[in-house]
Design a protein around this motif. Structure first.
Motif, PDB file in Angstrom:
ATOM      1  N   ALA A 167      -3.907   4.244   4.611  1.00 40.47           N
ATOM      2  CA  ALA A 167      -3.334   3.651   3.403  1.00 40.47           C
ATOM      3  C   ALA A 167      -3.917   4.303   2.151  1.00 40.47           C
ATOM      4  O   ALA A 167      -5.057   4.779   2.153  1.00 40.47           O
ATOM      5  CB  ALA A 167      -3.598   2.151   3.388  1.00 40.47           C
ATOM      6  N   GLU A 168      -3.121   4.296   1.074  1.00 41.98           N
ATOM      7  CA  GLU A 168      -3.552   4.895  -0.191  1.00 41.98           C
ATOM      8  C   GLU A 168      -4.644   4.072  -0.854  1.00 41.98           C
ATOM      9  O   GLU A 168      -5.507   4.604  -1.558  1.00 41.98           O
ATOM     10  CB  GLU A 168      -2.359   5.009  -1.138  1.00 41.98           C
ATOM     11  CG  GLU A 168      -1.260   5.930  -0.625  1.00 41.98           C
ATOM     12  CD  GLU A 168       0.002   5.845  -1.470  1.00 41.98           C
ATOM     13  OE1 GLU A 168      -0.026   5.155  -2.514  1.00 41.98           O
ATOM     14  OE2 GLU A 168       1.007   6.456  -1.085  1.00 41.98           O
ATOM     15  N   LYS A 169      -4.580   2.758  -0.663  1.00 39.05           N
ATOM     16  CA  LYS A 169      -5.604   1.888  -1.246  1.00 39.05           C
ATOM     17  C   LYS A 169      -5.695   0.613  -0.416  1.00 39.05           C
ATOM     18  O   LYS A 169      -5.049   0.489   0.637  1.00 39.05           O
ATOM     19  CB  LYS A 169      -5.276   1.572  -2.704  1.00 39.05           C
ATOM     20  CG  LYS A 169      -3.975   0.795  -2.922  1.00 39.05           C
ATOM     21  CD  LYS A 169      -3.779   0.509  -4.424  1.00 39.05           C
ATOM     22  CE  LYS A 169      -2.547  -0.352  -4.669  1.00 39.05           C
ATOM     23  NZ  LYS A 169      -2.370  -0.664  -6.107  1.00 39.05           N
ATOM     24  N   GLY A 170      -6.486  -0.330  -0.873  1.00 36.75           N
ATOM     25  CA  GLY A 170      -6.727  -1.551  -0.120  1.00 36.75           C
ATOM     26  C   GLY A 170      -5.470  -2.378   0.116  1.00 36.75           C
ATOM     27  O   GLY A 170      -4.522  -2.340  -0.667  1.00 36.75           O
ATOM     28  N   GLN A 204      -4.428  -8.942  -6.996  1.00 34.71           N
ATOM     29  CA  GLN A 204      -5.666  -8.224  -6.655  1.00 34.71           C
ATOM     30  C   GLN A 204      -5.471  -6.712  -6.584  1.00 34.71           C
ATOM     31  O   GLN A 204      -6.365  -5.987  -6.138  1.00 34.71           O
ATOM     32  CB  GLN A 204      -6.214  -8.759  -5.329  1.00 34.71           C
ATOM     33  CG  GLN A 204      -6.556 -10.238  -5.386  1.00 34.71           C
ATOM     34  CD  GLN A 204      -7.191 -10.751  -4.102  1.00 34.71           C
ATOM     35  OE1 GLN A 204      -7.719  -9.997  -3.286  1.00 34.71           O
ATOM     36  NE2 GLN A 204      -7.147 -12.067  -3.906  1.00 34.71           N
ATOM     37  N   ASP A 205      -4.309  -6.242  -7.043  1.00 35.34           N
ATOM     38  CA  ASP A 205      -3.990  -4.805  -7.021  1.00 35.34           C
ATOM     39  C   ASP A 205      -4.177  -4.217  -5.614  1.00 35.34           C
ATOM     40  O   ASP A 205      -4.838  -3.197  -5.424  1.00 35.34           O
ATOM     41  CB  ASP A 205      -4.850  -4.038  -8.036  1.00 35.34           C
ATOM     42  CG  ASP A 205      -4.346  -2.605  -8.232  1.00 35.34           C
ATOM     43  OD1 ASP A 205      -3.134  -2.375  -8.036  1.00 35.34           O
ATOM     44  OD2 ASP A 205      -5.165  -1.726  -8.559  1.00 35.34           O
ATOM     45  N   LEU A 206      -3.567  -4.881  -4.643  1.00 35.45           N
ATOM     46  CA  LEU A 206      -3.611  -4.434  -3.253  1.00 35.45           C
ATOM     47  C   LEU A 206      -2.193  -4.183  -2.756  1.00 35.45           C
ATOM     48  O   LEU A 206      -1.222  -4.531  -3.424  1.00 35.45           O
ATOM     49  CB  LEU A 206      -4.284  -5.500  -2.377  1.00 35.45           C
ATOM     50  CG  LEU A 206      -5.729  -5.860  -2.722  1.00 35.45           C
ATOM     51  CD1 LEU A 206      -6.188  -7.067  -1.911  1.00 35.45           C
ATOM     52  CD2 LEU A 206      -6.651  -4.661  -2.478  1.00 35.45           C
ATOM     53  N   LEU A 207      -2.075  -3.581  -1.593  1.00 35.43           N
ATOM     54  CA  LEU A 207      -0.779  -3.323  -0.985  1.00 35.43           C
ATOM     55  C   LEU A 207      -0.394  -4.488  -0.077  1.00 35.43           C
ATOM     56  O   LEU A 207      -1.124  -4.825   0.860  1.00 35.43           O
ATOM     57  CB  LEU A 207      -0.812  -2.028  -0.179  1.00 35.43           C
ATOM     58  CG  LEU A 207      -1.056  -0.740  -0.982  1.00 35.43           C
ATOM     59  CD1 LEU A 207      -1.300   0.433  -0.049  1.00 35.43           C
ATOM     60  CD2 LEU A 207       0.127  -0.444  -1.909  1.00 35.43           C
ATOM     61  N   ALA A 208       0.739  -5.132  -0.362  1.00 32.86           N
ATOM     62  CA  ALA A 208       1.230  -6.232   0.475  1.00 32.86           C
ATOM     63  C   ALA A 208       1.732  -5.632   1.791  1.00 32.86           C
ATOM     64  O   ALA A 208       2.707  -4.893   1.807  1.00 32.86           O
ATOM     65  CB  ALA A 208       2.358  -6.975  -0.230  1.00 32.86           C
TER      66      ALA A 208
END
Length: 310
Positions: free
Chosen positions: A12-15, A44-48
């Motif tokens: 993944a690119e991020k959390g 939370q600026d995360l990937l759903a």
């Protein structure tokens, strides 16, 4: 929405904030959980991220299972995309995966591959080899690998479980209004338009014969239904017959639709048909002429219902 079919070769690119499940027939209970997932990801600026499986685990673990699914894989993807998911992991569920330990699943897939920062699961969720791990184990893994675990309340989990069971039962009994109520949208089937015997056109009711390629797709009880499809963005109503065509010898079981005020050539096209109402049971008529008379009654009934729908 990014679709991941090879989770073992993905990073993944991020959390991510992740929920795990089969999500068959994405219904109102599922939608509540997914809404929570998407909102958490945004805050939370995360990937759903949804982690789901195909085929359905019951089809692999119990190979004699005759389980039919509310949604095909493509239908499920389409619905989930519309709900604002960032990542959909479709993990092949096979014998090898079923034997993966709970910790390997968490460490290798959730943490290393998806960079899990939060996992949202039900109190009764079980995972890992022989489904021996539960939410308390997930909490321990969360402490060890640095992610938060949020428990979906029992009431919401039960909603999901009960809804799926009720939807399957309703569809199999032809009660598509109850299925619609739980799904939040009309139940649908998808398939390719194929050539039939073309008997319908001889009685002014030409039909599109539908071939549903997925043998695991749940098909409503035999009968006549009011339905609609979209062609070039326009909603087109019709009536569908599901059954064995007892009046016409040699025709056999079919799924076919007569669309009202429609004369386009759609042979070979893929179509999606949405169910609105069950009109009647399948019947055997003493002649094709009697069948035509009943179809005229069905059409009149359908057109009245369409006016009521608006």
């Amino acid at each position: 929405m990014k679709e991941i079919t090879d989770i073992f070769n993905f990073t993944a690119e991020k959390g991510s904030v992740i929920t795990i499940g089969t999500f068959d027939g994405v219904h109102l209970g599922h939608r509540k959980i997914i809404k929570k997932l998407v909102e958490t990801a945004k805050n939370q600026d995360l990937l759903a991220t949804i982690f789901t499986f195909f085929p359905h685990p019951r089809m692999v673990v119990h190979q004699d299972s005759e389980l039919k699914l509310i949604h095909t894989l493509d239908e499920k993807k389409h619905v989930l995309k519309s709900l604002g998911i960032n990542q959909l992991v479709v993990c092949p569920f096979n014998d090898s995966f079923s034997k993966m330990s709970a910790e390997t699943f968490v460490e290798d897939l959730l943490v290393k591959r998806l960079k899990a920062k939060k996992v949202i699961i039900g109190y009764d969720h079980r995972f890992g080899r022989n489904r021996t791990a539960d939410i308390s184990d997930m909490r321990k893994f969360g402490e060890k690998y640095g992610f938060e675990v949020e428990e979906i309340p029992a009431q919401e989990v039960n909603e999901v479980s009960v809804s799926s069971t009720k939807i399957r039962k309703a569809i199999s009994e032809g009660d598509i209004k109850t299925a619609w109520e739980y799904l939040g949208v009309p139940f649908c089937i998808s398939g390719k338009v194929i050539h039939g015997l073309k008997i319908g056109r001889t009685i002014s009711y030409p039909t599109a014969n539908i071939q549903v390629k997925e043998s695991y797709k749940l098909i409503p009880k035999d009968g006549i239904y009011l339905v609609y499809s979209f062609f070039n963005g326009k909603k087109t109503y019709g009536m569908m017959s599901i059954g064995k065509n007892p009046t016409i010898e040699g025709k056999g079981a079919t799924i076919e639709v007569h669309y009202f005020d429609f004369d386009e050539d759609i042979y070979g096209n893929d179509v999606t048909i949405y169910f609105l109402e069950r009109l009647r049971n399948e019947q055997k008529f003493e002649s094709v002429e009697k069948l035509k008379e009943q179809l005229q009654i069905d059409e009149a009934t359908s057109r009245k219902l369409i006016k009521q729908i608006g």
